[in-house]
Write a protein that holds these residues in place. Structure first.
Motif, PDB file in Angstrom:
ATOM      1  N   GLY A 129       0.840  -1.213   0.000  1.00  0.00           N
ATOM      2  CA  GLY A 129       0.000   0.000   0.000  1.00  0.00           C
ATOM      3  C   GLY A 129       0.862   1.244   0.000  1.00  0.00           C
ATOM      4  N   LYS A 161       6.396  10.018   2.062  1.00  0.00           N
ATOM      5  CA  LYS A 161       7.231   9.849   3.271  1.00  0.00           C
ATOM      6  C   LYS A 161       8.343   8.838   3.040  1.00  0.00           C
ATOM      7  CE  LYS A 161       3.426   8.866   5.062  1.00  0.00           C
ATOM      8  NZ  LYS A 161       2.494   8.080   5.859  1.00  0.00           N
ATOM      9  N   ASP A 198       0.603  -1.735  -4.737  1.00  0.00           N
ATOM     10  CA  ASP A 198      -0.596  -0.946  -4.434  1.00  0.00           C
ATOM     11  C   ASP A 198      -1.723  -1.395  -5.346  1.00  0.00           C
ATOM     12  OD1 ASP A 198      -0.840   1.975  -2.769  1.00  0.00           O
ATOM     13  OD2 ASP A 198      -2.489   1.477  -4.137  1.00  0.00           O
ATOM     14  N   TYR A 237      -2.867  -6.356  -1.691  1.00  0.00           N
ATOM     15  CA  TYR A 237      -1.763  -6.975  -0.945  1.00  0.00           C
ATOM     16  C   TYR A 237      -2.157  -8.272  -0.245  1.00  0.00           C
ATOM     17  CZ  TYR A 237      -3.242  -3.163   2.313  1.00  0.00           C
ATOM     18  OH  TYR A 237      -3.928  -2.265   3.060  1.00  0.00           O
TER      19      TYR A 237
HETATM   20  C1  LIG Z   1      -4.000   5.454   3.485  1.00  0.00           C
HETATM   21  S1  LIG Z   1      -3.076   5.290   1.977  1.00  0.00           S
HETATM   22  C2  LIG Z   1      -1.441   5.259   2.646  1.00  0.00           C
HETATM   23  C3  LIG Z   1      -0.376   5.365   1.620  1.00  0.00           C
HETATM   24  C4  LIG Z   1       1.053   5.284   2.167  1.00  0.00           C
HETATM   25  N1  LIG Z   1       1.326   3.985   2.781  1.00  0.00           N
HETATM   26  C5  LIG Z   1       1.297   6.373   3.166  1.00  0.00           C
HETATM   27  O1  LIG Z   1       1.572   6.051   4.326  1.00  0.00           O
HETATM   28  O2  LIG Z   1       1.208   7.538   2.797  1.00  0.00           O
HETATM   29  C6  LIG Z   1      -3.425   3.635   1.605  1.00  0.00           C
HETATM   30  C7  LIG Z   1      -2.797   3.111   0.311  1.00  0.00           C
HETATM   31  O3  LIG Z   1      -2.932   1.691   0.322  1.00  0.00           O
HETATM   32  C8  LIG Z   1      -3.529   1.256  -0.884  1.00  0.00           C
HETATM   33  N2  LIG Z   1      -4.365   0.096  -0.541  1.00  0.00           N
HETATM   34  C9  LIG Z   1      -5.469   0.058   0.258  1.00  0.00           C
HETATM   35  N3  LIG Z   1      -5.932  -1.194   0.362  1.00  0.00           N
HETATM   36  C10 LIG Z   1      -5.097  -1.976  -0.377  1.00  0.00           C
HETATM   37  C11 LIG Z   1      -5.047  -3.366  -0.646  1.00  0.00           C
HETATM   38  N4  LIG Z   1      -5.943  -4.203  -0.130  1.00  0.00           N
HETATM   39  N5  LIG Z   1      -4.045  -3.821  -1.432  1.00  0.00           N
HETATM   40  C12 LIG Z   1      -3.121  -2.979  -1.974  1.00  0.00           C
HETATM   41  N6  LIG Z   1      -3.123  -1.641  -1.749  1.00  0.00           N
HETATM   42  C13 LIG Z   1      -4.100  -1.154  -0.966  1.00  0.00           C
HETATM   43  C14 LIG Z   1      -4.311   2.435  -1.409  1.00  0.00           C
HETATM   44  O4  LIG Z   1      -4.464   2.402  -2.815  1.00  0.00           O
HETATM   45  C15 LIG Z   1      -3.464   3.619  -0.939  1.00  0.00           C
HETATM   46  O5  LIG Z   1      -2.508   4.004  -1.895  1.00  0.00           O
END
Ligand SMILES: C[S@@+](CC[C@H](N)C(=O)[O-])C[C@H]1O[C@@H](n2cnc3c(N)ncnc32)[C@H](O)[C@@H]1O
Length: 322
Positions: A85, A91, A112, A141
């Motif tokens: 994700g 960051k 992602d 994921y």
């Molecule tokens: C809240 S954002 C956080 C992004 C980054 N980790 C940060 O800390 O800034 C969540 C990210 O996780 C991805 N995401 C959410 N659920 C997911 C999943 N089941 N599998 C893969 N990616 C996922 C979203 O597309 C998004 O880019």
């Protein structure tokens, strides 16, 4: 594998299947992973810049202040770095840049579900860190954990931004256990977790006066309109946030302002909403340090080190597979 089929129509997409299941349930719910379409990615980037959304600032502060300590704690000169994700990597880039400057040998694999955010990330990494070896992977994921298996180099898995908080304690434990099983003993997990704190600080982070969080949540209805041919009227729903200081669960709801039917063409059926009926659209669970340490132990990890921001609002915790 069985596919769900509507009469006289195509097999359902995963999105349509999850919407069917979620809106048929009592209470109604929708998985938060569907927030992140192109518009949702942009709104989330705005959320990260809001003063009320302390999570980003805290994690950024941790990376800026502890980047050398974090690299030292990995204890490897060469490693494979996978990020679950990854989002826009704003960051993470602080750490990636530092690791490169310190001559660490690593390959970076961001994973992602949002194709759009990965393309943006790759483009920005090519411009900002051209020497970085990047191989991104689009997918859920929960379904690409096999990517963690194999290879001879030690692995470090990043799961940042309090993403783990989007899952119930039980689901988080299952997921962490699957990560531990896919890795080798000695591999590392670097987990960003939002800590329990004053309830008003938490509520404000998901209830900003400018209404950006509300727009982010309501965008899920817009996505169903566009991708599934639904006819949600956005003005007929309202964003509502709660925080339970015992469970640590902050929850976002979309509340129906009146009794109404919404038709979803891709599912070929209407859904009824009673007046004031709510759809749960996001869980953001906060942990105490002791809850976190118990979670590590019961999922096959040993806590190696905690890195905190100055206010101790947030922790990036380094766990080692036992
Ligand atoms: C809240 S954002 C956080 C992004 C980054 N980790 C940060 O800390 O800034 C969540 C990210 O996780 C991805 N995401 C959410 N659920 C997911 C999943 N089941 N599998 C893969 N990616 C996922 C979203 O597309 C998004 O880019």
């Amino acid at each position: 594998m069985a596919t769900t089929q509507q009469p006289h129509s195509q097999p359902l997409t995963a999105f349509a299947r999850d919407v069917l299941q979620g809106l048929s349930a009592t209470p109604k719910m929708l998985p938060s992973k569907y927030f992140y379409d192109e518009q949702g990615d942009k709104l989330f980037q705005q959320i990260m810049r809001m003063p009320e959304y302390y999570l980003t600032d805290c994690e950024l502060e941790i990376f800026e202040n502890h980047k050398e300590g974090i690299l030292q704690a990995f204890g490897h000169r060469r490693f494979q770095l996978l990020e679950l994700g990854a989002g826009d990597g704003m960051k993470t880039k602080v750490l990636l840049r530092h690791f490169l400057e310190r001559g660490a040998g690593f390959k970076y694999q961001p994973i992602d579900i949002s194709r759009n955010v990965l393309l943006e990330l790759e483009e920005s990494l090519r411009a900002e860190l051209p020497e970085l070896d990047v191989k991104s992977l689009e997918g859920d994921y929960f379904q690409v954990l096999h990517e963690l298996r194999g290879g001879v180099q030690p692995k470090v898995v990043f799961f940042l931004g309090a993403n783990i908080g989007n899952y119930t304690l039980e689901r988080a434990a299952d997921f962490l256990r699957s990560i531990a099983e896919a890795l080798n003993p000695g591999d590392l997990l670097f987990l960003g977790v939002d800590l329990k704190k004053a309830p008003e600080v938490i509520l404000n982070a998901y209830n900003d006066p400018a209404g950006i969080t509300a727009a982010f949540n309501l965008n899920l209805l817009r996505r169903m309109n566009r991708e599934l041919g639904a006819n949600f009227e956005l003005n007929d729903f309202k964003h509502w946030e709660t925080y339970n200081p015992i469970s640590g669960e902050a929850k976002s709801y979309l509340v129906s302002l009146k009794s109404q039917h919404v038709f979803i063409k891709a599912l070929n059926r209407p859904f009824h909403f009673e007046a004031w009926e709510a759809i749960e659209v996001e869980l953001s669970r906060k942990y105490s340090l002791s809850e976190l340490e118990t979670l590590a132990k019961k999922t096959g990890f040993a806590v190696r080190q905690h890195f905190f921001d100055k206010k101790k609002y947030f922790v990036d915790s380094l766990w080692r597979v036992e």
